[in-house]
Each structure stands twice: as structure tokens, then as C-alpha cells.
Design an enzyme around this catalytic site. Structure first.
Site, mmCIF file in Angstrom:
data_model
loop_
_atom_site.group_PDB
_atom_site.id
_atom_site.type_symbol
_atom_site.label_atom_id
_atom_site.label_comp_id
_atom_site.label_asym_id
_atom_site.label_seq_id
_atom_site.Cartn_x
_atom_site.Cartn_y
_atom_site.Cartn_z
ATOM 1 N N SER A 1 -11.841 -33.856 -41.276
ATOM 2 C CA SER A 1 -11.893 -33.331 -39.916
ATOM 3 C C SER A 1 -10.569 -32.623 -39.594
ATOM 4 C CB SER A 1 -12.197 -34.479 -38.950
ATOM 5 O OG SER A 1 -12.603 -33.990 -37.710
ATOM 6 N N ASP B 1 -23.590 -31.838 -40.719
ATOM 7 C CA ASP B 1 -22.468 -32.170 -39.843
ATOM 8 C C ASP B 1 -22.296 -31.011 -38.865
ATOM 9 O OD1 ASP B 1 -20.026 -32.670 -38.648
ATOM 10 O OD2 ASP B 1 -18.852 -32.447 -40.497
ATOM 11 N N HIS C 1 -20.314 -36.131 -41.546
ATOM 12 C CA HIS C 1 -18.893 -35.762 -41.416
ATOM 13 C C HIS C 1 -18.073 -36.448 -42.520
ATOM 14 C CE1 HIS C 1 -16.102 -33.563 -38.972
ATOM 15 N NE2 HIS C 1 -15.486 -34.590 -38.460
#
Lengths: 475, 475
Positions: free
Chosen positions: B160, B412, B437
């Protein structure tokens, strides 16, 4: 670029970069762009300042050609624009626009106006990273990246500290800059022998004419010191050198004059161009050779002083019109020595030393880290971050860099901190055996040696390759 | 990563990253290093703070093996250390040390202690560039570059925002980091369609079980709004959902609850792992499929509300022990939502919008730049620098980057801002069709689909290649 010298931090030694061109007067528009004062923090988020830049797009009638971008260094950007003739000479061939961006805190790019040099609260915003981010910001304004539309290729140029910035902007912002010509850029000076500068300088004076030149200089320090130790001796020196401010105590010689002579030797080597030039003072072609021609035999005592004075006049009185010798500074007022001192006291930490008799032509002078740091703190309220530049820019570790030409004149004392070899096929190294400080960025001159002419051809070939590379990329 | 949503800046939408591992408890030493508060300016030159990092060198008995370096993102670094099982699993094979560095202003790395979030005078030092420089500083301490001696290869990892940092540290500090595994790193989110996140999210809910799931959700907003417009309707919703704080006005539904539901949908998609996980709340394997299994036919009115409540319990009450529904926040306290809000209000500017009926399953909500900026100013005293991240990091323009693997789960919602293709042979793109994710950074699980197993093999091959490359370089 200015040299750091532990003994003379306050009245600092400056070793400067660009000879004034003789006669040429390049034309440009002067513009200003608002940029954030701090690109990386938001404590004073709303503060901006006006970044000055010069632009000429007369060679690029469509407005879509390459941008030749000078990454301004520690001085007035107009000085660099006038003294980087190479960019002006290739612009028509490339149908390119020319942009010269001024470095924050120099020239007329003063974020806080007359209060800019209040340290550290204002001057604290002077750093190479902020300057590079200013340039990146300017590039995104004049050459925006818009998906689906090809933007213009950008080639960075710079000499000395400007060359370091040119290399670094390519390394740090490769999406904005397609390649860089980094001339006489001592990006390795952060992790190198502190004596290398004076060692090369000594070689220059040893080989310019006769070896006796350097040995005379080496002996001159003691001779001068001896004269300075008596009132009579001081008077003799005053009579010989005709100092503008009468010398009245030993320190005027062993402090101020020694510093001045250090600077003069460095400057002479840097501007040792094969044609007359007029930086700081007018000098003849190959001024080191001229200088050494007057110190061609071994002298001692008063004879040495006489010959030294005669040689020095090459630098101080070549026109024959100088009335007295001003040893307060050896630099042009357009260079920002005070700003550079600050940078040297933060991240641009490049220790310098002299190893003394037998090793170089200077009195022995070790690097004293503590003294240097204390002087910085006294003067600016900051202390050097010894490892910062190496951590941030990587020094000599260029395995993953690309599209940079590093050129170095081997007769330039800064070449000791330059990139002189590379295993990376995308980094081009040019050695100019007889070259002084970034002579290759100067306008072509009929006196240029073949190596300088060849280096400019290599620059141009690389630039054309990078432009072609850009044209093939996905938009 | 947290999502920016113009309507709900203050009670911000957060879309988070890492599922808590179930049961694993990796061991490490906790250390602190003094680093400069400001790497790029010197206004407060002497200020430093303690950067927390975690280290485990038990797999590297000689102390000379590779360093696997997690570039911490917006939360407590221990959370990331515990949830990046992949690094722990490959360390023994590589005889590598593990280092997890905490991002300034998160977890226990609070430069001004409890006063760190005073904005902007303290919080102003929170930025990705400063964080990367912290990591670079740490690397030069634990793995110094010494000419003539080979330092240890370093591989960056992150998921991320941490994946963005991993990619960027390789791009900005390639002399310190040999390569990067950037999982679910939306570095293109700065210059992309503001609706792409919600569009992908809608696809996830459309395809998880039956298409009706998404159309029920799309209709639910109006149904909820209708109920919220009368006292009786509000009572019905209160009875159904059992909100911890009684809903008493329309805005409790159309503001707070809508925001909460937005978050829940995003979270469900991100943690849509093929096995039970326990982030924010315990959820079963493939929680989106479970959720949609309860919205498998077209419902309207009260029936729709009933089924929505039933489906929601997958996320809010999978254990059956939840007494009431707390809609104030959908996030774990270890995640630094307030810090991320600040970053979103400065450089991490990623506009989000919903295009509304027919285009996604959300009420139409255009991006309102002025409102967003005004909210930022009100909350933090700063305004977004819309183009800063693109100027500094280059967004999708990676032609000159090297040694980075970008992996993205196509299920995602952040993949819309991810790097999904590359013409650069030195950038590896991995698409995980059924992935959520950064599932590939999590510990191996017997339920992992083949694409996840394969992606980890590709990661390892690249890492081994980069380590070998390093061993061949000039020291």
C-alpha cells in the site's frame, strides 16, 4: 565552486567557476515563478518566493523542441547564462529553447529579500535538495506531463556545483530530465582525500612551464613569513606588492595574504584557458604558464619575493592599470560566497587540507573537523552534516544512474572529486587532459584544443541520443 | 491505505491495508536511532528525534547477509512486521537480516511526543520525502558505504503506501537500496480517474457471488435515505442495525452511516483473502462472497434493509458477540488515520469520487477541489499541493527506474492506481487476478491461490537477481 579551508572559514576561500565571456552578450527574457519555500515540510505551508529564470525560445519556433536547462549554481544566473556559450551554440541545431534557472538564495532569487541571509531562520531554507525541487517545480510548469501528450525532452547542464546539480536532477527527477551534461562536477568530493585538490593544483603549477615554479611557491610561504615577522620586512613587502591597505602586522601576511594567494593559485588553475579571459581580473591565455614563466628558476629571499610579485601581476594587473593590490577578496561580487559558506556548513561538506612540503606546494594544514564545525556554529548557528550529501546523493556510486556525461579537465584541481571512470555504459566519462574548469561549457574558441572540441561533440551526440530516446517513449 | 473522500474529510474515510495475522508472532529487537527532524532545511538544525525500528538478525549469523527492509507506512510498525510474513519466510533462505523502519509521526515514532500532532508547526514535518530520508539515514548507519569494502545488499518491501515508499526509496536512493517489492502500491493514483476506486469496488461486489449484490447496494442508499427522513423510519433503522449511539436525525444515516458503509465496502474488498482474517473485525474467508451471498436476489424496501443488515454482520459480527454497531470508525487504532489525513491534505493528493447510478454502486459524488482544500485548511492550516507528488516522484513515468516489482491484486480497489503494465524490462509487473490488497506480502497460507504462490516466487527470483547483481559491483 568555493573551497572550504579550515583556517579561513570566515574570510572564506572561494574557488570560482566561470570565466566571463569576452564580448558575447546572449539575450533572454527574465521571468519569475512562485515556488514553495519548503517542498518537503509544511510548517510554513503558504510561504512561496519568486524564482528567477531566463528563457530564450527564438531557436524553437514551434515551442515543442527540447529544453536546454541550466541548473543554476551559487551565483547570479545571468553570469552563468553569459558564460555557457555551448548551450547557445547548440540550441539552433536542436531547435531548442534555453532556460537558465537561478538557485534559491543567489543572484536575485532571494526568498526573504534583504533579510534572506538571516541565519538560520531564513538562510536555513538554502539547500541543494530544495533547489532541485525548485527546478523540478519550474519544469512541471513550463513542460507539464500530461498523459496522452508527449512533453518536451529536457537536458540539464551545469558546471562545477551547477554540474553536480545537473547530475543530481537527472538522478532524482529522471521523469523530468532526460539527461545531463555535468561539467567539472566534483560529486565525489564528499568522500575523498582532503589533500587531492592542493595536490592537483601543485601538479598544474609544476607542469605548466618549469618545475621550479611550484618549488618557488612552496618556498615562498616561509620567505613571506620571515618578512612579515619584522616591521622592516613588512615595509619591504608593502613596497613590493603595493597592498591597498597597508600591511602592519604579521597576520596581514600569514592570514589575509596567504588566503588570497591560495585563492589566486586555485583560480589561475581553474581559468587556465587557452585564450584571454576576464574573470575576476583579465588574464592572458594559459595564465598559469605565464605566471610560471616568471618563476622559472630557483629563487630565494628578496629575489623570490620580487619574482613572485612579478608573476602575481599576471592575475592582478595584466592590463597594467591596477593601482594597488586588494587582497580582501579574489572573487567577483556576482558569486555568492556567503551562501556557499552556509551550504558548506550544512550538507556540502568537502574537507580540504594541505599536506605540506614534499607533498604539495602549500604549508601543511590538516583538516580540523571540530574547529570547522565550531566556526560554522558561530557564524550560522548550524553544524555540518558530514554524511548527509553522501547519504542523499550517493557520491561515486552511480551503478543505477543513467544518461549523464561527466567531463573533467585533468588540469582542474576540482577533478580530484570528479567522476573519472565508470563501469556503467549509460554514464559517459570525458577526460580533457589539458582542460581547466568546465572549459567545454564555454563558447567555442579558435584556440580550443582538440580534446575540448571533441568533448563538445560527445556532449552533442549524447544529447541527440537522449532526445531520440524520449521521442520513442510511451506518452 | 486511507481513501480521500471529499464529503467526509473530517470524519475521514480510511481504507486500510494489512490484515492481522492469525496466531503468528514474529520476534525482533526494538531499537531507536536519532535522525534529523528536517533533512532538507536547517532552520531548526539541531532538532532530532528517535526513529523506531525493529531488527531481527537471527537468520544472518555472519552479519553480512542481505538486509530485507520494510519501509513503514501510516501505522504502528509492529503491525506491519507481524503482517508481512513473506519477509520472515524468505529471510532464512537468503540468510538475511530483517529491518522494519517506522514512518515518522506514526506508531511510537513521534518527533514531538504527545504534541506531535499540533498542526502545522509540528505535524508539518510529516511528509513522504522526510520519511524516505529517515530510512536512508538509517540505512547509512546500519549499512555504511565504505570505499573498498562491499556493503550489504538491501531490498525494500512495502504494501500500500508502504509499497509506494519501497518503490520510491529505490528510485530516489538506488545507491542504498538494490531493489524493491512494491505490493499494491498505487503510485499512479495521483493522476488517474477519481472514480476508478469505486468502479473496481463495484466490480468486486458484482462478481463475488451474484450481480444482484451490487445492485442491491446501489439501491440501498436511497432506501436508507428514505427511512432516515422520518422519525419512524429512523426508529426502524435503529431497531434493525442496533447502532451503539441511537440515530436521531437524517444526517446520522446519510452522513455517518453512509461514510461507515463506504469504508466497510472498501475494507471488505481489500481483505477479501481466501482464509479467515482478523483485521478491524474477524471476517471469514472471502468475506465479499459471504457478504454477497446474503444479497443474492433483488430486494427493495424493508426486505432490502433486512438483508443488508444481515450481510453487514459478516463484517461487524462474524463472531456473534457484538452487542451494538459502532459506526464512528471502521479502523484499527494502530492505523494513523489522522496522520494520513494530513498527508492527504499536503502531497498525497488522490482525489476520489463516485459517478453514481449505472456507473458504480454509490450515490453520485463529484470531487470538489475547493471544498476539500478548505476543509484541509480548516483542519490543519495547510492546503493540498495537487501536483507535488507527481512532480517529485513522477507518477507512472518509470522509464528510468529499475529493479522494482509492482504487484497488484486485480480485485483490490487500489489497483486502479497501481502499475499494471511496463515497457521497462527492469520493472516487473505482477497481476494477481483474484488477489486482494497485497496478499502476496502476507505469510503463506494453504488457501493461497496459485497466482499468489507464483507471485511470491517471482519476488524471490528478482530479489536473488538483485543480490547477485550487487555482489558483482565494484566496491
Amino acid at each position: 565552486m568555493f573551497r572550504q579551508d579550515v583556517s579561513i572559514l570566515v574570510g572564506v576561500t572561494i574557488l570560482c567557476l566561470l570565466g566571463m565571456s569576452t564580448g558575447t552578450n546572449y539575450q533572454y527574457q527574465i521571468k519569475f515563478l512562485d515556488v514553495p519555500l519548503d517542498h518537503f515540510s509544511y510548517v510554513n505551508d503558504s510561504l512561496t518566493f519568486k524564482l528567477r529564470y531566463l528563457i530564450n525560445d527564438t531557436y524553437d519556433p514551434t515551442g515543442s523542441g527540447p529544453i536546454l536547462f541550466y541548473t543554476g549554481n551559487e551565483g547570479d544566473i545571468e553570469l552563468f547564462a553569459q558564460n555557457t556559450g555551448f548551450m547557445w551554440e547548440i540550441a539552433p541545431k536542436l531547435k531548442a529553447s534555453l532556460v537558465f534557472a537561478e538557485h534559491r538564495f543567489y543572484g536575485k532569487t532571494l526568498p526573504f529579500g534583504n533579510a534572506s541571509y538571516e541565519s538560520p531562520k531564513h538562510l536555513g531554507y538554502l539547500s541543494s535538495e530544495q533547489a532541485l525541487a525548485d527546478f523540478a517545480h519550474l519544469l512541471t510548469e513550463i513542460n507539464p506531463i500530461v498523459p496522452g501528450r508527449r512533453n518536451r525532452p529536457v537536458i540539464a547542464f551545469g558546471g562545477s556545483y551547477g554540474g553536480m546539480l545537473a547530475a543530481w536532477i537527472r538522478m532524482k527527477y529522471p521523469h523530468l530530465v532526460n539527461g545531463a551534461i555535468a561539467a567539472s562536477a566534483p560529486i565525489r568530493q564528499f568522500y575523498t582525500d582532503c589533500g587531492i585538490f592542493n595536490q592537483i593544483l601543485t601538479t598544474v603549477f609544476k607542469t605548466a612551464y618549469k618545475e621550479e615554479c611550484a618549488s618557488n611557491i612552496a618556498r615562498s610561504w616561509d620567505a613571506l613569513r620571515n618578512y612579515s615577522s619584522t616591521a622592516e620586512g613588512l615595509k619591504t613587502l608593502q613596497d613590493k606588492f603595493k597592498f591597498c591597505n597597508n600591511v602592519t602586522k604579521a597576520e596581514d601576511i600569514t592570514g589575509t595574504f596567504f588566503d588570497y594567494m591560495n585563492d589566486v593559485y586555485g583560480n589561475l588553475a581553474m581559468i587556465n584557458y587557452p585564450y584571454n579571459s576576464t574573470f575576476l581580473a583579465p588574464v592572458p591565455a594559459y595564465p598559469v604558464r605565464e605566471f610560471c614563466g616568471r618563476l622559472a628558476q630557483n629563487y630565494t629571499g628578496l629575489e623570490l619575493i620580487n619574482h613572485l610579485q612579478d608573476a602575481l601581476s599576471i592575475y592582478t594587473n595584466y592590463t597594467g592599470t591596477t593601482k594597488c593590490l586588494n587582497i580582501a577578496s579574489a572573487y567577483d561580487s556576482k558569486m555568492g560566497d556567503q551562501g556557499w559558506n552556509f551550504q558548506s556548513c550544512t550538507e556540502m561538506y568537502m574537507p580540504m587540507c594541505a599536506k605540506g612540503p614534499g607533498k604539495d606546494m602549500f604549508p601543511k594544514q590538516p583538516w580540523d573537523d571540530k574547529k570547522y564545525s565550531d566556526n560554522c556554529f558561530k557564524q550560522f548557528g548550524v553544524r555540518p552534516r558530514n554524511k548527509a550529501a553522501l547519504a542523499i546523493y550517493g557520491g561515486q556510486y552511480l551503478d543505477d544512474a543513467s544518461n549523464i556525461v561527466f567531463s573533467n579537465g585533468l588540469m582542474d584541481p576540482w577533478s580530484g572529486g570528479g567522476v573519472l571512470r565508470s563501469n556503467n555504459p549509460s554514464i559517459t566519462v570525458i577526460l580533457i587532459p589539458e582542460g581547466a574548469h568546465h572549459i567545454d561549457l564555454r563558447a567555442a574558441n579558435e584556440k580550443d584544443p582538440g580534446s575540448v572540441i571533441a568533448s563538445r561533440q560527445i556532449h552533442l551526440q549524447n544529447i541527440q541520443k537522449w532526445i531520440k530516446q524520449h521521442s520513442k517513449r510511451r506518452v
